[in-house]
Structures are given as structure tokens and as C-alpha cells.
Design an enzyme around this catalytic site. Structure first.
Site, PDB file in Angstrom:
ATOM      1  NE  ARG A  93       1.420  -9.105 -10.742  1.00 25.16           N
ATOM      2  CZ  ARG A  93       1.099 -10.362 -11.075  1.00 25.16           C
ATOM      3  NH1 ARG A  93      -0.062 -10.868 -10.716  1.00 25.16           N
ATOM      4  NH2 ARG A  93       1.932 -11.104 -11.771  1.00 25.16           N
TER       5      ARG A  93
ATOM      6  N   GLY B  64       0.838  -1.204   0.000  1.00 28.74           N
ATOM      7  CA  GLY B  64       0.000   0.000   0.000  1.00 28.74           C
ATOM      8  C   GLY B  64       0.870   1.249   0.000  1.00 28.74           C
TER       9      GLY B  64
ATOM     10  CB  THR C 226       3.139   0.563   7.150  1.00 31.32           C
ATOM     11  OG1 THR C 226       1.739   0.502   7.444  1.00 31.32           O
ATOM     12  CG2 THR C 226       3.903   0.269   8.427  1.00 31.32           C
TER      13      THR C 226
ATOM     14  CG  ASP D 239       3.329  -6.497   7.699  1.00 28.88           C
ATOM     15  OD1 ASP D 239       2.914  -5.839   6.734  1.00 28.88           O
ATOM     16  OD2 ASP D 239       2.580  -7.166   8.427  1.00 28.88           O
TER      17      ASP D 239
ATOM     18  CG  ASP E 193      -1.407  -0.136   9.218  1.00 27.84           C
ATOM     19  OD1 ASP E 193      -2.112   0.858   8.968  1.00 27.84           O
ATOM     20  OD2 ASP E 193      -1.679  -1.285   8.794  1.00 27.84           O
TER      21      ASP E 193
ATOM     22  NE  ARG F 168      -2.821  -5.261   6.287  1.00 26.14           N
ATOM     23  CZ  ARG F 168      -3.432  -5.307   5.097  1.00 26.14           C
ATOM     24  NH1 ARG F 168      -4.496  -6.056   4.955  1.00 26.14           N
ATOM     25  NH2 ARG F 168      -2.978  -4.631   4.089  1.00 26.14           N
TER      26      ARG F 168
ATOM     27  CG  ASP G 287       1.965  -2.765  11.456  1.00 26.31           C
ATOM     28  OD1 ASP G 287       2.794  -2.383  10.615  1.00 26.31           O
ATOM     29  OD2 ASP G 287       0.934  -3.395  11.157  1.00 26.31           O
TER      30      ASP G 287
HETATM   31  O1  F6P Z   1      -1.096  -1.597   5.463  1.00 23.77           O
HETATM   32  C1  F6P Z   1      -1.441  -0.273   5.279  1.00 23.77           C
HETATM   33  C2  F6P Z   1      -2.923  -0.145   5.015  1.00 23.77           C
HETATM   34  O2  F6P Z   1      -3.209   1.211   4.799  1.00 23.77           O
HETATM   35  C3  F6P Z   1      -3.804  -0.728   6.105  1.00 23.77           C
HETATM   36  O3  F6P Z   1      -3.989   0.166   7.170  1.00 23.77           O
HETATM   37  C4  F6P Z   1      -5.070  -1.031   5.345  1.00 23.77           C
HETATM   38  O4  F6P Z   1      -5.800  -2.097   5.942  1.00 23.77           O
HETATM   39  C5  F6P Z   1      -4.559  -1.439   4.002  1.00 23.77           C
HETATM   40  O5  F6P Z   1      -3.288  -0.845   3.846  1.00 23.77           O
HETATM   41  C6  F6P Z   1      -5.472  -1.042   2.857  1.00 23.77           C
HETATM   42  O6  F6P Z   1      -4.928  -1.525   1.674  1.00 23.77           O
HETATM   43  P1  F6P Z   1      -5.488  -1.243   0.218  1.00 23.77           P
HETATM   44  O7  F6P Z   1      -4.997   0.106  -0.187  1.00 23.77           O
HETATM   45  O8  F6P Z   1      -4.917  -2.318  -0.614  1.00 23.77           O
HETATM   46  O9  F6P Z   1      -6.986  -1.255   0.315  1.00 23.77           O
END
Ligand code: F6P
Length: 340
Positions: free
Chosen positions: A73, A10, A125, A103, A127, A171, A129
Site C-alpha cells: 500500500r 515485497g 530487492t 524501486d 531482483d 520482474r 535492479d
Molecule cells: O520485486 C521483488 C519480487 O520478488 C519480484 O521478483 C516478484 O515479481 C515480486 O516481488 C512478487 O511479489 P509478491 O510477493 O507481491 O507476489
């Protein structure tokens, strides 16, 4: 030496600041050549690679997103690991790859390293984490956006005598919920690290409203599990991760039933990942990019740039991949002081 750089998973504010730092440091300090790998691991599998020079990264420090593109991917999910990237590595004479990712991406980087690829990681990230670093870039921006949203939601909540449930990203860990909740003075913060006790939250809110408060703000991390134990998901992404979102609606309906107070729910979603990084994230991302390039120049492959206290250092990728870092209980205790 030819160094590749890719952004995977992401996106997150500050990615361009890292790319700019890698390119500038590699060229000006180490006399390296740099190639940008398009769309994360996909570009390494497909040979989608182009040279990057300092002109290519001018003016991107403050831009959100990633000029390199990204994807979920992965060479182990969609290919045969190192075999899937070998041709691109050899054809472009890439000596090392700076991998900017969360991660999942860093675990893939470690696996490829174990198969012989020279990699250096940068922890990314919103997050926050990732183990092994005190902070990831992007987190500060997400917290700022969520805090601004909570402040705005508070004024409309106050006008209507409502409970406002605000769902933020996170997440598996509740870093954004906790920081934004503290920053905005939330009345309850629900994080995946702790089982959500909605009866307790309802008691707190009822007591608060008896004391004359006219509204309450509840912050919920998207990774929280509803009482029936089934996470709210809408399928899986390309990497195989659950697509989360919606637990706020479940919690909001329950709190409305338990308290009798009108409740509204807002899911902040990808707003938290978009736009320009904060000054803090620009600086942290820049420091990570410089440190990762220096690690590559020193041959310290299999390491990741990390913030430890005020210092940026190299730590083994294996350390970052060993765990997912949850919110410090002491911080949750600070937040609890202000509930109700
Ligand atoms: O891992 C980062 C994050 O923003 C999470 O907080 C969230 O669950 C996820 O990515 C969302 O991913 P996507 O952009 O693929 O919907």
C-alpha cells in the site's frame, strides 16, 4: 532526534538486519530515539507506530522476513501523498524516516521528500535492479537458493534425459537468472532484457544432446515475454504492479515441441525470498542500515545508502529512481560462453 524506520514492498532476506543496524546505530552512536512503522507506508498513513529499542532488535540479524511487517500500500495510490502521513509524523515527532524498499517504494520516498518529508533510502530487492547501487541486499540469498535448486534439478534431469526449465524471479531484469544460471552451469539463460529466441535455444539443446549430453537446464526470468508479446500475469498487486509467473510453462511447452525432448518446468517463486539471509547479505544489509542512519544524522535527506565498488556511500534518491538497472551485457556474454 526521532527517526522512523519502515519496510515496504515485497519482503526480502536481510530486512531485519537493516532494522537492527538502524536501531543500534541511531541509539548508540547518535543518541536518537527510534520508532518502528508497521506494514510499510500503511503504518505511516494509519499511525501504526511503536518505539524500538535495542532489546527489540536482539536476535533478528539472521531472521528472514521483517519484524516490522510490510505491504504494497502506498500514500500516492491509496492516499493523498504527504497529507496522508502528516498526522503520524507530527503526532510522533518523527524528524526523519529511513525507508527500506525497492524501486516503487523509493520513488514514493522521493516524492514525499519533494513534498517536505525528511527521508533516507535503503535499496532492497532480490531482483538487484535498483539504479545507483552496485548491489541490493537480498539478491545474494536469492541467487544462493536458486543455484541450490538448479543443482538439485540437474541430477533428476540427468536421470531422465529431460529439458528442465526453471523460472526464477526478476520482474523486469534478469539478474537472478543470470547469476544463478552461471553459478549452476545452465545451458541457456533467458532474461527480460533480451528477446527470447527459442528456436536458437532449441538448436543449442539439440546439438548438445547429439554430442551425448542427456539433459539440459534452461533458466528463465519471470519477466520474460512470450513470442506473442503478451506477458504472463495473474492480475495486479495492491501497488498496481503486474503479478508475474508462468512464462516458464509457455517456454517449456515450446521447447518440448521444437526439440522433441521431454520437458519439465519448475517455478521457484517465493522460495527465493524466504528464510535466513546469507552472510554476504547480513553484512551488506548491516552496512546499509548504519550508513542510512549516519546520512539521517548528518541531515543528508533525499539520499540513499548505496554500494559503489567496495564502499557504502550516499547517493541522491533521484539517481536511484531515474532508471531500472539491467544486467551488464558483459555478464550475459560470460554466461553464453558455456551454453550448449
Ligand atoms: O520485486 C521483488 C519480487 O520478488 C519480484 O521478483 C516478484 O515479481 C515480486 O516481488 C512478487 O511479489 P509478491 O510477493 O507481491 O507476489
Amino acid at each position: 532526534m526521532v527517526i522512523g524506520v519502515l519496510t515496504a514492498g515485497g519482503d526480502c532476506p536481510g530486512l531485519n538486519a537493516v532494522t537492527r543496524a538502524v536501531v543500534s546505530r541511531a541509539i548508540s552512536e547518535h543518541g536518537m530515539e527510534v520508532v518502528g512503522i508497521r506494514n510499510g507506508w500503511d503504518g505511516l498513513m494509519a499511525g501504526d507506530v511503536r518505539p524500538l529499542d535495542r532489546d527489540d532488535v536482539r536476535g533478528i540479524l539472521q531472521r528472514g522476513g521483517t519484524i516490522l511487517g510490510t505491504s504494497r500500500r502506498d500514500p500516492y495510490v491509496h492516499g493523498q501523498g504527504y497529507e496522508s502521513v502528516r498526522e503520524t509524523i507530527e503526532a510522533n515527532g518523527i524528524d526523519a524516516v529511513v525507508v527500506i524498499g525497492g524501486d516503487g517504494t523509493l520513488r514514493t520516498a522521493l516524492a514525499l521528500h519533494e513534498e517536505g518529508l525528511n527521508v533516507v533510502g535503503v535499496p532492497k530487492t532480490i531482483d538487484n535492479d535498483i539504479a545507483g547501487t552496485d548491489m541490493t541486499f537480498g539478491f545474494d540469498t536469492a541467487v544462493s537458493i536458486a543455484t541450490d535448486a538448479l543443482d538439485r534439478i540437474a541430477t533428476t534431469a540427468e536421470s531422465h534425459n529431460r529439458i528442465m526449465v526453471v523460472e526464477v524471479m526478476g520482474r523486469t531484469k534478469g539478474w537472478i537468472a543470470t547469476y544463478a544460471g552461471i553459478a549452476a552451469g545452465a545451458d541457456a539463460i533467458l532474461v527480460p532484457e533480451l528477446e527470447a529466441n527459442l528456436a536458437d535455444v532449441a538448436d543449442t539443446i539439440r546439438a548438445r544432446h547429439r554430442r551425448g549430453r542427456t539433459y539440459s537446464i534452461v533458466v528463465v526470468a519471470e519477466g520474460c515475454t512470450p513470442p506473442d508479446g503478451r506477458q504472463i500475469t495473474s492480475g495486479v498487486d495492491a501497488f498496481g504492479f503486474d503479478r508475474l509467473g508462468g512464462v516458464g510453462y509457455v517456454f517449456g511447452a515450446k521447447l518440448e515441441r521444437l526439440t522433441g525432448f521431454e520437458t519439465r518446468v519448475t517455478v521457484l517463486g517465493h522460495l527465493q525470498r524466504g528464510g535466513s539471509p546469507t552472510a554476504f547479505d547480513r553484512v551488506l544489509a548491516t552496512r546499509f542500515g548504519v550508513a542510512a542512519t549516519d546520512l539521517a544524522a548528518a541531515g543528508r535527506f533525499g539520499e540513499m545508502a548505496a554500494l559503489r565498488g567496495m564502499e557504502v556511500v550516499g547517493v541522491p534518491l533521484a539517481e536511484a529512481c531515474a532508471d531500472i538497472r539491467g544486467v551488464d551485457p558483459a555478464l550475459l556474454d560470460v554466461a553464453r560462453t558455456f551454453f550448449g
